[in-house]
Write a protein that holds these residues in place. Structure first.
Motif, PDB file in Angstrom:
ATOM      1  N   GLU A  44       0.660  -1.710  -0.242  1.00  0.00           N
ATOM      2  CA  GLU A  44       0.020   0.120  -0.338  1.00  0.00           C
ATOM      3  C   GLU A  44       0.753   0.949   0.112  1.00  0.00           C
ATOM      4  N   SER A  45       1.463   1.394   0.524  1.00  0.00           N
ATOM      5  CA  SER A  45       2.893   2.460   0.360  1.00  0.00           C
ATOM      6  C   SER A  45       3.301   3.168  -0.690  1.00  0.00           C
ATOM      7  N   GLN A  46       2.729   1.524  -2.440  1.00  0.00           N
ATOM      8  CA  GLN A  46       3.514   2.042  -3.535  1.00  0.00           C
ATOM      9  C   GLN A  46       2.124   2.873  -3.961  1.00  0.00           C
ATOM     10  N   ILE A  47       1.441   3.144  -3.040  1.00  0.00           N
ATOM     11  CA  ILE A  47       0.421   3.191  -4.120  1.00  0.00           C
ATOM     12  C   ILE A  47       0.216   5.214  -4.330  1.00  0.00           C
ATOM     13  N   GLN A  48       0.057   5.893  -4.660  1.00  0.00           N
ATOM     14  CA  GLN A  48       0.900   7.257  -5.412  1.00  0.00           C
ATOM     15  C   GLN A  48      -0.481   7.778  -5.320  1.00  0.00           C
ATOM     16  N   PRO A  49      -0.885   9.561  -4.064  1.00  0.00           N
ATOM     17  CA  PRO A  49      -2.501   9.669  -4.492  1.00  0.00           C
ATOM     18  C   PRO A  49      -2.809   9.724  -5.996  1.00  0.00           C
ATOM     19  N   PRO A  50      -4.465   9.845  -5.748  1.00  0.00           N
ATOM     20  CA  PRO A  50      -4.735   9.888  -7.010  1.00  0.00           C
ATOM     21  C   PRO A  50      -4.143  11.072  -8.098  1.00  0.00           C
ATOM     22  N   PRO A  51      -3.799  11.033  -8.803  1.00  0.00           N
ATOM     23  CA  PRO A  51      -4.264  12.719  -9.772  1.00  0.00           C
ATOM     24  C   PRO A  51      -5.675  13.664  -9.492  1.00  0.00           C
ATOM     25  N   THR A  52      -5.791  14.750  -9.948  1.00  0.00           N
ATOM     26  CA  THR A  52      -6.384  15.651  -9.303  1.00  0.00           C
ATOM     27  C   THR A  52      -7.243  15.540 -11.362  1.00  0.00           C
ATOM     28  N   ILE A  53      -8.668  14.987 -10.519  1.00  0.00           N
ATOM     29  CA  ILE A  53      -9.449  15.184 -12.310  1.00  0.00           C
ATOM     30  C   ILE A  53     -10.691  16.369 -11.952  1.00  0.00           C
ATOM     31  N   ALA A  54     -10.503  17.055 -13.150  1.00  0.00           N
ATOM     32  CA  ALA A  54     -11.430  18.848 -12.729  1.00  0.00           C
ATOM     33  C   ALA A  54     -13.004  17.575 -13.893  1.00  0.00           C
ATOM     34  N   LEU A  55     -12.668  17.291 -15.084  1.00  0.00           N
ATOM     35  CA  LEU A  55     -14.370  17.144 -15.865  1.00  0.00           C
ATOM     36  C   LEU A  55     -14.978  16.563 -15.822  1.00  0.00           C
ATOM     37  N   PRO A  56     -15.786  16.916 -15.738  1.00  0.00           N
ATOM     38  CA  PRO A  56     -16.902  16.781 -15.031  1.00  0.00           C
ATOM     39  C   PRO A  56     -17.370  15.396 -15.720  1.00  0.00           C
ATOM     40  N   GLN A  57     -17.206  15.135 -16.685  1.00  0.00           N
ATOM     41  CA  GLN A  57     -17.889  13.109 -17.153  1.00  0.00           C
ATOM     42  C   GLN A  57     -17.054  12.615 -15.897  1.00  0.00           C
ATOM     43  N   MET A  58     -15.751  12.716 -16.114  1.00  0.00           N
ATOM     44  CA  MET A  58     -14.967  11.824 -15.311  1.00  0.00           C
ATOM     45  C   MET A  58     -15.255  12.304 -13.623  1.00  0.00           C
ATOM     46  N   GLN A  59     -16.139  13.030 -12.830  1.00  0.00           N
ATOM     47  CA  GLN A  59     -16.442  12.850 -11.307  1.00  0.00           C
ATOM     48  C   GLN A  59     -16.641  10.928 -11.205  1.00  0.00           C
ATOM     49  N   VAL A  60     -17.033   9.966 -11.795  1.00  0.00           N
ATOM     50  CA  VAL A  60     -17.216   9.323 -10.673  1.00  0.00           C
ATOM     51  C   VAL A  60     -15.897   8.607 -11.169  1.00  0.00           C
ATOM     52  N   CYS A 105     -14.364   7.302  -7.463  1.00  0.00           N
ATOM     53  CA  CYS A 105     -13.701   5.232  -7.234  1.00  0.00           C
ATOM     54  C   CYS A 105     -12.164   5.302  -6.994  1.00  0.00           C
ATOM     55  N   LEU A 106     -11.509   6.788  -7.307  1.00  0.00           N
ATOM     56  CA  LEU A 106     -10.263   5.934  -7.403  1.00  0.00           C
ATOM     57  C   LEU A 106      -9.673   6.209  -6.223  1.00  0.00           C
ATOM     58  N   LYS A 107      -8.606   4.792  -5.515  1.00  0.00           N
ATOM     59  CA  LYS A 107      -8.061   4.833  -4.521  1.00  0.00           C
ATOM     60  C   LYS A 107      -6.614   5.835  -4.708  1.00  0.00           C
ATOM     61  N   GLY A 108      -6.361   5.541  -5.767  1.00  0.00           N
ATOM     62  CA  GLY A 108      -4.600   6.188  -6.040  1.00  0.00           C
ATOM     63  C   GLY A 108      -4.109   5.572  -7.529  1.00  0.00           C
ATOM     64  N   GLN A 109      -2.642   5.712  -7.527  1.00  0.00           N
ATOM     65  CA  GLN A 109      -1.781   5.451  -9.114  1.00  0.00           C
ATOM     66  C   GLN A 109      -0.373   4.737  -8.836  1.00  0.00           C
ATOM     67  N   ILE A 110      -0.393   3.666  -9.799  1.00  0.00           N
ATOM     68  CA  ILE A 110       0.918   3.008  -9.493  1.00  0.00           C
ATOM     69  C   ILE A 110       1.880   3.079 -10.990  1.00  0.00           C
ATOM     70  N   MET A 111       2.976   3.102 -10.940  1.00  0.00           N
ATOM     71  CA  MET A 111       4.348   2.826 -11.996  1.00  0.00           C
ATOM     72  C   MET A 111       4.156   1.448 -12.644  1.00  0.00           C
ATOM     73  N   VAL A 131      -5.728   2.873  -9.284  1.00  0.00           N
ATOM     74  CA  VAL A 131      -6.056   1.381  -8.111  1.00  0.00           C
ATOM     75  C   VAL A 131      -7.606   2.052  -7.354  1.00  0.00           C
ATOM     76  N   LEU A 132      -8.554   0.993  -8.547  1.00  0.00           N
ATOM     77  CA  LEU A 132     -10.003   1.574  -7.914  1.00  0.00           C
ATOM     78  C   LEU A 132     -10.649   0.718  -6.877  1.00  0.00           C
ATOM     79  N   ASP A 133     -11.257   1.850  -5.955  1.00  0.00           N
ATOM     80  CA  ASP A 133     -12.020   1.381  -4.877  1.00  0.00           C
ATOM     81  C   ASP A 133     -12.981   0.295  -5.632  1.00  0.00           C
ATOM     82  N   ALA A 134     -13.156  -1.064  -5.194  1.00  0.00           N
ATOM     83  CA  ALA A 134     -14.709  -1.911  -5.823  1.00  0.00           C
ATOM     84  C   ALA A 134     -15.541  -1.247  -4.158  1.00  0.00           C
ATOM     85  N   ASP A 135     -15.206  -1.349  -3.020  1.00  0.00           N
ATOM     86  CA  ASP A 135     -16.282  -0.335  -2.469  1.00  0.00           C
ATOM     87  C   ASP A 135     -17.614   0.474  -2.978  1.00  0.00           C
TER      88      ASP A 135
END
Length: 153
Positions: free
Chosen positions: A104-120, A124-130, A139-143
């Motif tokens: 879990e320490s490898q997961i970086q914060p999610p990118p900022t998404i400002a587009l209204p069509q990508m609000q969901v 649902c984003l927990k973060g991102q990894i390379m 990294v998506l959150d199923a819950d």
């Protein structure tokens, strides 16, 4: 922690924790029964182990475009069956990748998404990894995915 990687679209790679996955299906679209008056991301339902399984086009739900364009509706696509609390949901994806271990320490914060069509997607984003190839995996959150869909119905 173990994750299953998959592509939402050819350009967008993501992953979910395996602890939320019940099964991966290769579903024939002819087994999907459409349901009227549902949000566009809801593809319909199918029989899964004697239960009704709701199917969702995950890319469409997240604002990344429809997975099931008319010309692709006759091809089989993988469906990730996820469990969240007492609910089960089928998430149709473009292609299933492989299992990876990720601390879990490898997961970086999610990118900022400002587009209204990508609000969901931003919800649902927990973060991102390379990954080892230098590609970004969301990294998506199923819950949250299950909760978001429940609020649309």
């Amino acid at each position: 922690m173990q994750f299953l990687t998959f592509s939402l679209t050819p350009e967008n790679q993501a992953m979910l924790p395996t602890e939320r996955l019940a099964e991966v299906l290769n579903l024939d679209p002819s087994h999907i029964i459409p349901i009227a008056d549902m949000p566009p991301a809801v593809m319909g339902v199918c029989n899964w182990r004697g239960q009704v399984l709701w199917l969702v086009d995950l890319a469409y739900l997240l604002g990344l475009g429809a997975l099931f364009a008319e010309d692709l509706y006759h091809q089989k696509h993988p469906v990730l069956v996820v469990r969240s609390k007492s609910k089960v949901l089928g998430l149709a994806v473009n292609k299933v990748g492989h299992l990876i271990g990720c601390d879990e320490s490898q997961i970086q914060p999610p990118p900022t998404i400002a587009l209204p069509q990508m609000q969901v997607l931003s919800l649902c984003l927990k973060g991102q990894i390379m990954n080892s190839d230098g590609k970004k995996l969301l990294v998506l959150d199923a819950d949250v995915i299950v909760d978001v869909l429940g609020k649309h119905n």
